[in-house]
Enzyme design. Structure first.
Site, short mmCIF file in Angstrom:
data_model
loop_
_atom_site.label_atom_id
_atom_site.label_comp_id
_atom_site.label_asym_id
_atom_site.label_seq_id
_atom_site.Cartn_x
_atom_site.Cartn_y
_atom_site.Cartn_z
N SER A 76 3.57 -5.98 9.02
CA SER A 76 2.30 -6.54 8.59
C SER A 76 2.35 -6.77 7.09
CB SER A 76 1.20 -5.55 8.95
OG SER A 76 -0.01 -6.21 9.10
N GLU A 103 3.79 -6.32 17.67
CA GLU A 103 3.69 -6.24 16.21
C GLU A 103 4.56 -5.11 15.65
OE1 GLU A 103 -0.32 -5.69 14.71
OE2 GLU A 103 0.49 -4.77 12.88
N ARG A 141 8.76 2.41 16.62
CA ARG A 141 8.30 1.23 17.35
C ARG A 141 9.43 0.20 17.50
NH1 ARG A 141 2.64 -2.05 16.51
NH2 ARG A 141 1.74 -0.12 17.31
N ARG A 171 -1.57 8.66 12.13
CA ARG A 171 -2.70 7.84 12.58
C ARG A 171 -3.37 8.45 13.81
NH1 ARG A 171 -0.66 1.67 11.23
NH2 ARG A 171 0.08 2.25 9.16
N ARG A 176 2.48 3.04 20.55
CA ARG A 176 1.33 3.48 19.74
C ARG A 176 1.31 5.00 19.72
NH1 ARG A 176 -2.97 0.62 18.07
NH2 ARG A 176 -2.36 -1.12 19.39
#
Length: 453
Positions: free
Chosen positions: A378, A375, A416, A286, A301
């Site tokens: 998802s 988070e 994460r 990403r 991130r």
RNA sequence: GGAGAGGUGGCUGAGUGGCUGAAAGCGGCGGUUUGCUAAACCGUUGUACGGGGUAAUGCCCGUACCCUGGGUUCGAAUCCCAGCCUCUCCGCCA
């Protein structure tokens, strides 16, 4: 058994002038018939999802295309009739008939040109039309208006000053951010020793749980054709987030959802083969464009991470979708429960919902250094949005061909989740206790202790 | 990377300019026969879009689709060009 569909309609839509060529599927995006029937519904979806689309222009284009196609069809009919006639005629009669055809041919050319001009504009706009959200999705502008629906587990209270994961990682010699940055720039890192072991242990635990539940494990390409990115809905709106390999017309997928969901593209499955439940591990790429300055610290991130993803293709049935949505949410919770990490489930509001998602539940895991939940998962359901773009269909018991519904959810993503795991399992002396569920995957290691010297 | 072969319906495979949306076989579905299964026989069997029709499904008409895109032609699965993909042999390689 019917397995493969015949309509591999991938068209090249090249802005004739400049590369890179943009790829999309000619097959329908959102069903234009639904937009015609209930434009208001889509206008509203566009508003609350913050996906701007000029529906006036879209419907105008649609009308003009429809009209042109109808006229073209009529002309083709006369051409076909006349063509068969010509085969039987001779000499002068034949010459005359051929001459008449020229007129039709000129009009055909005009209409072809008109369609060729309008079609790309129409397709381009259709690719932007959002899937209307479910009624139970809260309306809101961004992630601050998501609604917490459930809180699970106890947030740990420390009787000492806890360290954050970067401090722990350095102390234990298991996370090396500076050298990651040296090799690959910001938002890169290196996991080392027990840190890398814990990373793989978590992923393997997640995989094993899914396999035990009977899900089919896939190993998939992460460098994929652009059509796959369009099909899953990551393009064109998310193009900025993807690493492109333009020379080869490919891009690096940001999640295994992309290749796994596209696995059955252009196929017609049989209803008896549904639901299909797939789980896949992949490295995820990403760019984090537009996130400059946001979450710059630590492993939250990053440009590259590993993830185990679950994907469901099911019958075109609202209730079936809802049931699978619960199922994939529960699967992920099972991993967090095995790791004994506290988390909460939120109902994501319209403004934070993706273009194609009907509804999304995020799981947020407690991260002491953020003094908040972050988070980690998802879970989305898409109804027909992706299957239309990817052309994934099935034949139901009555013989009717329908688009499948698709869903997906993170099973676990690391590093994460290591933020939560390392910080919550830390001890006063700076060591980290290995969660019991991970020990079998870490050669029985029970504790990660500070390095000597 | 070098050399060659090839891409047709769920599958195998015929088809070198109009009567081919596409032979034949297999598979699938329906039926007949049979104590059951099997076999045999008969029928049927693509998708999308547009139009018509119906309370609705069925249905009727048209158009497009034989890897993709473009071209030649009154007319293309069939001829020409470009691209993509697959296979075989050689080379290289985790």
């Amino acid at each position: 058994m019917r397995r493969f569909g015949e309509a591999h309609v991938i068209a090249v839509y090249a802005a004739v002038a400049n590369p890179p060529a943009v790829w999309y599927r000619e097959a329908a995006m959102v069903d234009i018939k639904l937009v015609r029937a209930e434009p208001q519904k889509f206008i509203e979806a566009s508003r609350v999802k913050r996906c701007p689309v000029d529906f006036g222009a879209l419907l105008d284009l649609d009308g003009r295309l429809l009209k042109a196609r109808q006229e073209l069809q009529e002309i083709k009919t006369s051409q076909n009739v006349a063509g068969r006639e010509i085969a039987r005629l001779k000499d002068q009669a034949k010459q005359d008939a051929v001459a008449k055809m020229a007129l039709l041919k000129a009009r055909t050319k005009e209409l072809d040109d008109l369609i060729a001009q309008l079609e790309p504009k129409f397709q381009e706009m259709m690719l932007l039309v959002p899937q209307p959200p479910a009624p139970e999705v809260p309306v809101g502008k961004d992630e601050t208006e998501n609604v917490v629906i459930r809180v699970e587990g106890q947030v740990r209270k420390f009787d000492f000053e806890p360290k954050d994961h970067v401090q722990l990682g350095e102390l234990l010699g298991i996370i090396d951010v500076p050298r990651g940055v040296k090799l690959a720039g910001s938002r890169n890192y290196i996991l080392k020793g027990a840190g890398a072991m814990m990373h793989y242990a978590i992923l393997r635990l997640a995989l094993d749980q899914m396999i035990a539940k009977g899900w089919t494990l896939l190993n998939v390409p992460v460098l994929v054709n652009e059509s796959v990115m369009y099909g899953t809905g990551y393009f064109p709106l998310g193009r900025e987030q993807a690493y492109l390999c333009e020379r080869d017309g490919m891009s690096l997928a940001g999640t295994a959802e992309v290749p796994v969901t596209a696995y059955h593209s252009d196929e017609i499955l049989d209803e008896t083969e549904l639901p299909r439940k797939y789980v896949a591990f992949s490295t995820c790429f990403r760019r984090e464009a537009g996130a400059a300055g946001k979450d710059t610290y630590g492993l939250y991130r990053v440009h590259l991470f590993d993830k185990v993803e679950q994907v469901v293709l099911c019958r075109n049935d609202h209730q079936a979708s809802l049931d699978h949505h619960k199922e994939i949410l529960a699967n992920s919770e099972d991993v967090l429960k095995a790791l004994e990490l506290p988390y909460r489930v939120v109902n994501v509001c319209t403004g934070d919902l993706g273009q194609g998602q009907v509804q999304k539940f995020d799981i947020e895991t407690w991260m002491p250094s953020r003094k908040n939940y972050g988070e980690t998962h998802s879970a989305s359901r898409f109804h027909e949005f992706q299957s239309r773009r990817l052309n994934i269909r099935y034949r139901d018991c009555g013989g009717a061909v329908k688009f499948v519904h698709t869903l997906n959810n993170t099973v676990i993503a690391s590093p994460r989740v290591l933020i939560a795991a390392l910080e919550l399992y830390q001890n006063a002396d700076g060591s980290v206790t290995v969660p019991a569920a991970l020990r079998p995957y870490m050669n029985g290691m029970e504790k990660i202790a500070p390095r000597k010297g």
